[in-house]
Design a protein around this motif. Sequence first.
Motif, PDB file in Angstrom:
ATOM      1  N   THR A 191      -0.180   0.479  -1.199  1.00  0.00           N
ATOM      2  CA  THR A 191      -0.118   1.483  -0.136  1.00  0.00           C
ATOM      3  C   THR A 191      -0.306   0.845   1.234  1.00  0.00           C
ATOM      4  O   THR A 191       0.416   1.144   2.192  1.00  0.00           O
ATOM      5  N   ASN A 192      -1.265  -0.064   1.345  1.00  0.00           N
ATOM      6  CA  ASN A 192      -1.500  -0.740   2.619  1.00  0.00           C
ATOM      7  C   ASN A 192      -0.299  -1.584   3.032  1.00  0.00           C
ATOM      8  O   ASN A 192       0.080  -1.626   4.214  1.00  0.00           O
ATOM      9  N   TYR A 197       2.861  -1.057   2.179  1.00  0.00           N
ATOM     10  CA  TYR A 197       3.932  -0.136   2.562  1.00  0.00           C
ATOM     11  C   TYR A 197       3.710   0.417   3.972  1.00  0.00           C
ATOM     12  O   TYR A 197       4.628   0.423   4.799  1.00  0.00           O
ATOM     13  N   LEU A 198       2.491   0.843   4.251  1.00  0.00           N
ATOM     14  CA  LEU A 198       2.189   1.391   5.584  1.00  0.00           C
ATOM     15  C   LEU A 198       2.301   0.313   6.658  1.00  0.00           C
ATOM     16  O   LEU A 198       2.766   0.580   7.774  1.00  0.00           O
ATOM     17  N   ARG A 199       1.875  -0.914   6.328  1.00  0.00           N
ATOM     18  CA  ARG A 199       1.965  -1.999   7.304  1.00  0.00           C
ATOM     19  C   ARG A 199       3.425  -2.312   7.634  1.00  0.00           C
ATOM     20  O   ARG A 199       3.782  -2.513   8.798  1.00  0.00           O
ATOM     21  N   LYS A 200       4.267  -2.360   6.607  1.00  0.00           N
ATOM     22  CA  LYS A 200       5.684  -2.623   6.837  1.00  0.00           C
ATOM     23  C   LYS A 200       6.313  -1.506   7.675  1.00  0.00           C
ATOM     24  O   LYS A 200       7.146  -1.753   8.558  1.00  0.00           O
ATOM     25  N   GLN A 201       5.923  -0.262   7.381  1.00  0.00           N
ATOM     26  CA  GLN A 201       6.440   0.858   8.164  1.00  0.00           C
ATOM     27  C   GLN A 201       6.025   0.734   9.626  1.00  0.00           C
ATOM     28  O   GLN A 201       6.823   0.958  10.542  1.00  0.00           O
ATOM     29  N   ASP A 202       4.764   0.382   9.857  1.00  0.00           N
ATOM     30  CA  ASP A 202       4.272   0.227  11.229  1.00  0.00           C
ATOM     31  C   ASP A 202       4.995  -0.910  11.946  1.00  0.00           C
ATOM     32  O   ASP A 202       5.348  -0.788  13.129  1.00  0.00           O
ATOM     33  N   ARG A 226      13.895   0.778   8.557  1.00  0.00           N
ATOM     34  CA  ARG A 226      12.634   1.439   8.223  1.00  0.00           C
ATOM     35  C   ARG A 226      12.766   2.230   6.919  1.00  0.00           C
ATOM     36  O   ARG A 226      11.830   2.279   6.124  1.00  0.00           O
ATOM     37  N   ARG A 263       7.940   1.650  -1.486  1.00  0.00           N
ATOM     38  CA  ARG A 263       6.902   1.148  -2.386  1.00  0.00           C
ATOM     39  C   ARG A 263       7.552   0.413  -3.550  1.00  0.00           C
ATOM     40  O   ARG A 263       8.640   0.785  -4.001  1.00  0.00           O
TER      41      ARG A 263
END
Length: 234
Positions: free
Chosen positions: A25-26, A28-33, A165, A170
């Motif tokens: 999860t971290n 995935y969120l980091r890549k999105q950011d 993006r 995931r």
Amino acid sequence: MGAALPFIIPAAAMIGGQVIQSNETNRYLRKQDEAAAQGILNQAQKQREADQVVRNQVGELEGSTSGDERAQRLDQYMQVLRRGQRQANSGLEGPVGGATFQADAGSARNAADAAAATTAGLQARIDAPGLQRQGEAFDYGRLATDLNLIGRESQGQSFVDDLRRRQIRRRPGMDLLGGLASGIGASMLGNAAMGAAGRGAPQGFGNNIDGLKGLPGAGARASYGMPGYGLVGG
């Protein structure tokens, strides 16, 4: 320690599965950011390009004068006058008339040339502001074209950034691994808990006839609530 060992491994498996899912999860969120931040930087770059184009145009407008246009138009008028002078002088040259005539003709030519040059200068001065505004209008058109081009480039870049993006997802394998580890750990933990409860339970169940001793009708069989059975004296 021996009694707690059956619980340690399942708990570790559950924790490991949760850690795997949390890390995924971290990530995935980091890549999105990171993708969102890069998209913002790309749009900011396009905005800077547009601002620079506008600043350049404003600078040219601030320094815009009609001097260049007047000089250009005066040169055009003088070129026309020089061609006319050559044609006029060719008809007056030659042994025609006396010295007085030649002198008067030369004075007339000089006066005509001066008058024509004065007229050309005045006409160039009159035409210069209109030419200046015409050139500024062309510059405005080029500015609009450049801004429109940058706007299309910005839209295209935004579309590409959005695609990048959307491609960030995931990883199913990591989620599956984390889920399996958590599920197996939970199942093992449940089985260990049931086994521990079974080992600590009393062993007094079943048809224990000895347990009926001391009760009225001792030695008799108990019916356990079933029809057709009663306490029969022994």
